[in-house]
Design an enzyme around this catalytic site. Sequence first.
Site, PDB file in Angstrom:
ATOM      1  N   TYR A  12      19.319 130.185  98.340  1.00 36.27           N
ATOM      2  CA  TYR A  12      19.055 131.833  98.809  1.00 36.27           C
ATOM      3  C   TYR A  12      17.464 131.422  99.297  1.00 36.27           C
ATOM      4  CZ  TYR A  12      16.502 136.001  98.156  1.00 36.27           C
ATOM      5  OH  TYR A  12      15.564 137.198  98.391  1.00 36.27           O
ATOM      6  N   ALA A  38      19.189 143.647 105.177  1.00 35.11           N
ATOM      7  CA  ALA A  38      20.583 142.993 104.922  1.00 35.11           C
ATOM      8  C   ALA A  38      20.327 141.472 104.746  1.00 35.11           C
ATOM      9  CB  ALA A  38      21.239 143.246 106.046  1.00 35.11           C
ATOM     10  N   THR A  47      10.906 137.395 100.489  1.00 31.64           N
ATOM     11  CA  THR A  47      10.769 137.254  99.187  1.00 31.64           C
ATOM     12  C   THR A  47       9.519 136.400  98.995  1.00 31.64           C
ATOM     13  OG1 THR A  47      11.610 136.282  97.138  1.00 31.64           O
ATOM     14  CG2 THR A  47      12.330 135.623  99.491  1.00 31.64           C
ATOM     15  N   ASP A  48       8.899 136.292  97.715  1.00 29.84           N
ATOM     16  CA  ASP A  48       7.780 135.404  97.237  1.00 29.84           C
ATOM     17  C   ASP A  48       8.508 134.105  97.110  1.00 29.84           C
ATOM     18  OD1 ASP A  48       9.338 135.996  94.985  1.00 29.84           O
ATOM     19  OD2 ASP A  48       7.413 136.685  93.937  1.00 29.84           O
ATOM     20  N   GLU A  49       9.890 133.977  96.866  1.00 28.33           N
ATOM     21  CA  GLU A  49      10.465 132.890  96.580  1.00 28.33           C
ATOM     22  C   GLU A  49      10.357 131.681  97.606  1.00 28.33           C
ATOM     23  OE1 GLU A  49      14.307 132.729  94.699  1.00 28.33           O
ATOM     24  OE2 GLU A  49      13.861 134.538  93.716  1.00 28.33           O
ATOM     25  N   LYS A  59      16.245 132.312 103.171  1.00 34.97           N
ATOM     26  CA  LYS A  59      15.136 133.570 103.516  1.00 34.97           C
ATOM     27  C   LYS A  59      14.086 132.757 104.455  1.00 34.97           C
ATOM     28  CE  LYS A  59      15.034 137.235 102.703  1.00 34.97           C
ATOM     29  NZ  LYS A  59      15.504 138.565 103.268  1.00 34.97           N
ATOM     30  N   ARG A 118      19.268 127.579  84.775  1.00 36.83           N
ATOM     31  CA  ARG A 118      19.921 127.644  86.345  1.00 36.83           C
ATOM     32  C   ARG A 118      19.425 126.243  87.077  1.00 36.83           C
ATOM     33  NH1 ARG A 118      17.093 132.401  89.602  1.00 36.83           N
ATOM     34  NH2 ARG A 118      18.978 133.648  88.663  1.00 36.83           N
ATOM     35  N   LEU A 165      18.490 140.208  86.529  1.00 42.66           N
ATOM     36  CA  LEU A 165      18.269 140.061  85.211  1.00 42.66           C
ATOM     37  C   LEU A 165      18.321 141.584  84.240  1.00 42.66           C
ATOM     38  CD1 LEU A 165      17.064 138.100  82.657  1.00 42.66           C
ATOM     39  CD2 LEU A 165      14.962 138.802  83.412  1.00 42.66           C
ATOM     40  N   TYR A 178      18.523 132.082  80.471  1.00 51.78           N
ATOM     41  CA  TYR A 178      18.644 130.557  81.033  1.00 51.78           C
ATOM     42  C   TYR A 178      17.397 129.779  80.304  1.00 51.78           C
ATOM     43  CZ  TYR A 178      21.356 132.978  84.762  1.00 51.78           C
ATOM     44  OH  TYR A 178      22.438 133.493  85.448  1.00 51.78           O
TER      45      TYR A 178
HETATM   46  P1  NAD Z   1      21.185 143.757  97.728  1.00 47.67           P
HETATM   47  O1  NAD Z   1      21.880 142.626  97.476  1.00 47.67           O
HETATM   48  O2  NAD Z   1      21.147 144.551  96.738  1.00 47.67           O
HETATM   49  O3  NAD Z   1      21.637 144.313  99.034  1.00 47.67           O
HETATM   50  C1  NAD Z   1      21.971 143.561 100.184  1.00 47.67           C
HETATM   51  C2  NAD Z   1      22.677 144.706 101.032  1.00 47.67           C
HETATM   52  O4  NAD Z   1      22.833 143.929 102.445  1.00 47.67           O
HETATM   53  C3  NAD Z   1      24.040 145.061 100.707  1.00 47.67           C
HETATM   54  O5  NAD Z   1      24.136 146.481 101.125  1.00 47.67           O
HETATM   55  C4  NAD Z   1      24.865 144.280 101.525  1.00 47.67           C
HETATM   56  O6  NAD Z   1      25.958 145.031 101.899  1.00 47.67           O
HETATM   57  C5  NAD Z   1      24.173 143.975 102.984  1.00 47.67           C
HETATM   58  N1  NAD Z   1      24.688 142.910 103.657  1.00 47.67           N
HETATM   59  C6  NAD Z   1      24.769 141.705 103.220  1.00 47.67           C
HETATM   60  N2  NAD Z   1      25.104 140.728 104.255  1.00 47.67           N
HETATM   61  C7  NAD Z   1      25.264 141.690 105.156  1.00 47.67           C
HETATM   62  C8  NAD Z   1      25.578 141.437 106.624  1.00 47.67           C
HETATM   63  N3  NAD Z   1      26.189 140.231 107.185  1.00 47.67           N
HETATM   64  N4  NAD Z   1      25.626 142.542 107.541  1.00 47.67           N
HETATM   65  C9  NAD Z   1      25.092 143.643 107.231  1.00 47.67           C
HETATM   66  N5  NAD Z   1      24.856 144.159 105.884  1.00 47.67           N
HETATM   67  C10 NAD Z   1      24.723 143.021 104.954  1.00 47.67           C
HETATM   68  O7  NAD Z   1      19.833 143.268  98.266  1.00 47.67           O
HETATM   69  P2  NAD Z   1      18.400 143.864  97.712  1.00 47.67           P
HETATM   70  O8  NAD Z   1      17.820 143.113  96.360  1.00 47.67           O
HETATM   71  O9  NAD Z   1      18.218 145.223  97.876  1.00 47.67           O
HETATM   72  O10 NAD Z   1      17.318 143.184  98.586  1.00 47.67           O
HETATM   73  C11 NAD Z   1      17.167 143.530  99.970  1.00 47.67           C
HETATM   74  C12 NAD Z   1      16.128 142.385 100.691  1.00 47.67           C
HETATM   75  O11 NAD Z   1      15.012 142.331  99.983  1.00 47.67           O
HETATM   76  C13 NAD Z   1      16.755 141.250 100.876  1.00 47.67           C
HETATM   77  O12 NAD Z   1      16.706 140.757 102.138  1.00 47.67           O
HETATM   78  C14 NAD Z   1      16.036 140.556  99.791  1.00 47.67           C
HETATM   79  O13 NAD Z   1      15.809 139.029 100.196  1.00 47.67           O
HETATM   80  C15 NAD Z   1      14.644 140.908  99.677  1.00 47.67           C
HETATM   81  N6  NAD Z   1      13.857 140.986  98.538  1.00 47.67           N
HETATM   82  C16 NAD Z   1      14.684 141.294  97.370  1.00 47.67           C
HETATM   83  C17 NAD Z   1      13.946 141.179  96.130  1.00 47.67           C
HETATM   84  C18 NAD Z   1      14.411 141.824  94.995  1.00 47.67           C
HETATM   85  O14 NAD Z   1      13.918 141.618  93.835  1.00 47.67           O
HETATM   86  N7  NAD Z   1      15.820 142.096  94.927  1.00 47.67           N
HETATM   87  C19 NAD Z   1      12.662 141.012  96.292  1.00 47.67           C
HETATM   88  C20 NAD Z   1      12.010 140.189  97.333  1.00 47.67           C
HETATM   89  C21 NAD Z   1      12.634 140.744  98.572  1.00 47.67           C
HETATM   90  O1  DAU Z   2      11.274 136.998  93.420  1.00 39.90           O
HETATM   91  C1  DAU Z   2      12.117 137.906  94.449  1.00 39.90           C
HETATM   92  C2  DAU Z   2      13.412 137.588  94.207  1.00 39.90           C
HETATM   93  O2  DAU Z   2      13.646 137.747  92.733  1.00 39.90           O
HETATM   94  C3  DAU Z   2      14.287 138.160  95.193  1.00 39.90           C
HETATM   95  O3  DAU Z   2      14.055 137.519  96.520  1.00 39.90           O
HETATM   96  C4  DAU Z   2      15.709 137.890  94.864  1.00 39.90           C
HETATM   97  O4  DAU Z   2      16.482 138.542  95.867  1.00 39.90           O
HETATM   98  C5  DAU Z   2      15.838 138.467  93.546  1.00 39.90           C
HETATM   99  O5  DAU Z   2      17.369 138.215  93.095  1.00 39.90           O
HETATM  100  C6  DAU Z   2      14.953 138.216  92.362  1.00 39.90           C
HETATM  101  O6  DAU Z   2      15.273 136.444  92.170  1.00 39.90           O
HETATM  102  P1  DAU Z   2      15.128 135.934  90.769  1.00 39.90           P
HETATM  103  O7  DAU Z   2      16.015 134.854  90.730  1.00 39.90           O
HETATM  104  O8  DAU Z   2      13.864 135.790  90.273  1.00 39.90           O
HETATM  105  O9  DAU Z   2      16.074 137.093  89.893  1.00 39.90           O
HETATM  106  P2  DAU Z   2      16.967 137.215  88.705  1.00 39.90           P
HETATM  107  O10 DAU Z   2      17.225 138.623  88.302  1.00 39.90           O
HETATM  108  O11 DAU Z   2      18.313 136.516  89.214  1.00 39.90           O
HETATM  109  O12 DAU Z   2      16.768 136.310  87.582  1.00 39.90           O
HETATM  110  C7  DAU Z   2      15.279 136.689  87.181  1.00 39.90           C
HETATM  111  C8  DAU Z   2      14.721 135.565  85.993  1.00 39.90           C
HETATM  112  O13 DAU Z   2      16.019 135.664  85.106  1.00 39.90           O
HETATM  113  C9  DAU Z   2      15.047 134.201  86.383  1.00 39.90           C
HETATM  114  O14 DAU Z   2      14.002 133.485  85.772  1.00 39.90           O
HETATM  115  C10 DAU Z   2      16.442 133.838  86.146  1.00 39.90           C
HETATM  116  C11 DAU Z   2      16.445 134.624  84.721  1.00 39.90           C
HETATM  117  N1  DAU Z   2      18.035 134.930  84.363  1.00 39.90           N
HETATM  118  C12 DAU Z   2      18.537 135.607  85.172  1.00 39.90           C
HETATM  119  C13 DAU Z   2      19.853 135.947  84.817  1.00 39.90           C
HETATM  120  C14 DAU Z   2      20.622 136.801  85.776  1.00 39.90           C
HETATM  121  C15 DAU Z   2      18.386 134.747  82.889  1.00 39.90           C
HETATM  122  O15 DAU Z   2      17.713 134.132  82.189  1.00 39.90           O
HETATM  123  N2  DAU Z   2      19.766 135.152  82.708  1.00 39.90           N
HETATM  124  C16 DAU Z   2      20.355 136.021  83.541  1.00 39.90           C
HETATM  125  O16 DAU Z   2      21.489 136.026  83.124  1.00 39.90           O
END
Ligand code: NAD
Ligand code: DAU
Length: 364
Positions: free
Chosen positions: A164, A87, A139-141, A168, A296, A204, A221
């Site tokens: 963000y 979450a 996350t790797d971020e 994390k 961004r 993205l 971006y």
């Molecule tokens: P997401 O935004 O799709 O989902 C997040 C979920 O958490 C949602 O269902 C939301 O309702 C729930 N949530 C938010 N706030 C809450 C709260 N206060 N209490 C209970 N539930 C809550 O996120 P995701 O992309 O599935 O990412 C999941 C996890 O993995 C996160 O911790 C994120 O940091 C991590 N992560 C994501 C990525 C990625 O590329 N998406 C990569 C590496 C790590």
């Molecule tokens: O690296 C892991 C992370 O990846 C997770 O921890 C985050 O939860 C997840 O959102 C993601 O972060 P990014 O910022 O890398 O993902 P995003 O999809 O927002 O953007 C990917 C790349 O694309 C980034 O360099 C920004 C660019 N971008 C993104 C959007 C939404 C664009 O150029 N245009 C866009 O409209």
Amino acid sequence: MPQQTIPSVFVTGGAGFIGSALIRLLVTEGKYHVVNIDKLTYAGNLESLASVSKLPNYSFHQTDICDRATLDQLFAKYSPVGTIHLAAESHVDRSIHGPGDFIQTNINGTFTLLEAARAHWMSLDGEKKSGFRFHHVSTDEVFGSLGDSGLFTEENAYQPNSPYSASKAASDHLVRAWHHTYGLPTIMTNCSNNYGPYQFPEKLIPLMIHNAVSGKPLPIYGRGDNVRDWLYVDDHARALSLVFEHSSVGETWNIGGNNEKTNLEVVDTLCQLLDRHRPRTDGLSYAVQKTNVADRPGHDKRYAIDATKIQRELGWQPLETFETGLEKTVRWYLDNPEWVAHVVSGEYRNWMARNYTDRNGVQL
Ligand code: NAD
Ligand code: DAU
């Protein structure tokens, strides 16, 4: 009611993109009674769990991880063998527009969950106590931005750059401290960019697919030369399950797909796939919809993961290449317009309707 015959496990954020993939995997495997704890923010969608939500080893509780009293009740009710904590507020752009929710959920929420888990763990004894795991999904971020070369290893120093990633990183530090100070049996994973079905079209890849077929601009971006390391979400879910089962206490694991691409490469590949699967009626390529917009703020240049540890020690390998995974993803979004239509509503619609500026700050 929990099934008495199999152990319960908590998954927080299970209605989100990665959490729902993990729950579909765990519920189908049948080893655990999976308890989904999710507040259902704009990013939570129970439709992503339709394939498993009627199965007896699945339960859902609409609960905020900042709500200690309810968490305590849930720990007492299910006595889980572990918690896999996903979450979070997860979108970098949203964290720039409004960081407050990120501080609240990612830091205070993780703190509250850690304290509830610690109280539960302290109440256990014997094998139940030694077997309990708090698995924090990160996350790797948190490692910041790479230059043109090098990879993030588990030993990298933390250098988060966005609200963000700072939130994390703070939660990672809390988890680490709860292990070292209180002995809570924690494990942690840091993953690269995920993609696949059921991802919200703020990120993205689904944003580009949605905008392309809706006839909208594809906002790139800056110069589009930032690099991300893409991992198919089901490969991440398998890695999480493996780590949860097999990791020693206190370990951290990097997870990545070894798929470094510039954003322009990703968008161009998506346009080619869409040209093949859903050609524009005017015969032009979707590439004509690409639009350069203002960068961004604080945009990290490059992320890339060294996943050697999890490959060597747990035998994990991604099953999808970027090509196979992206093709599956595009087909899923084209075949599931109703899922997208449902999430592109309400508060979400406001976010998607926001205005962009070009690189000179001129409104587009
Ligand atoms: P997401 O935004 O799709 O989902 C997040 C979920 O958490 C949602 O269902 C939301 O309702 C729930 N949530 C938010 N706030 C809450 C709260 N206060 N209490 C209970 N539930 C809550 O996120 P995701 O992309 O599935 O990412 C999941 C996890 O993995 C996160 O911790 C994120 O940091 C991590 N992560 C994501 C990525 C990625 O590329 N998406 C990569 C590496 C790590
Ligand atoms: O690296 C892991 C992370 O990846 C997770 O921890 C985050 O939860 C997840 O959102 C993601 O972060 P990014 O910022 O890398 O993902 P995003 O999809 O927002 O953007 C990917 C790349 O694309 C980034 O360099 C920004 C660019 N971008 C993104 C959007 C939404 C664009 O150029 N245009 C866009 O409209």
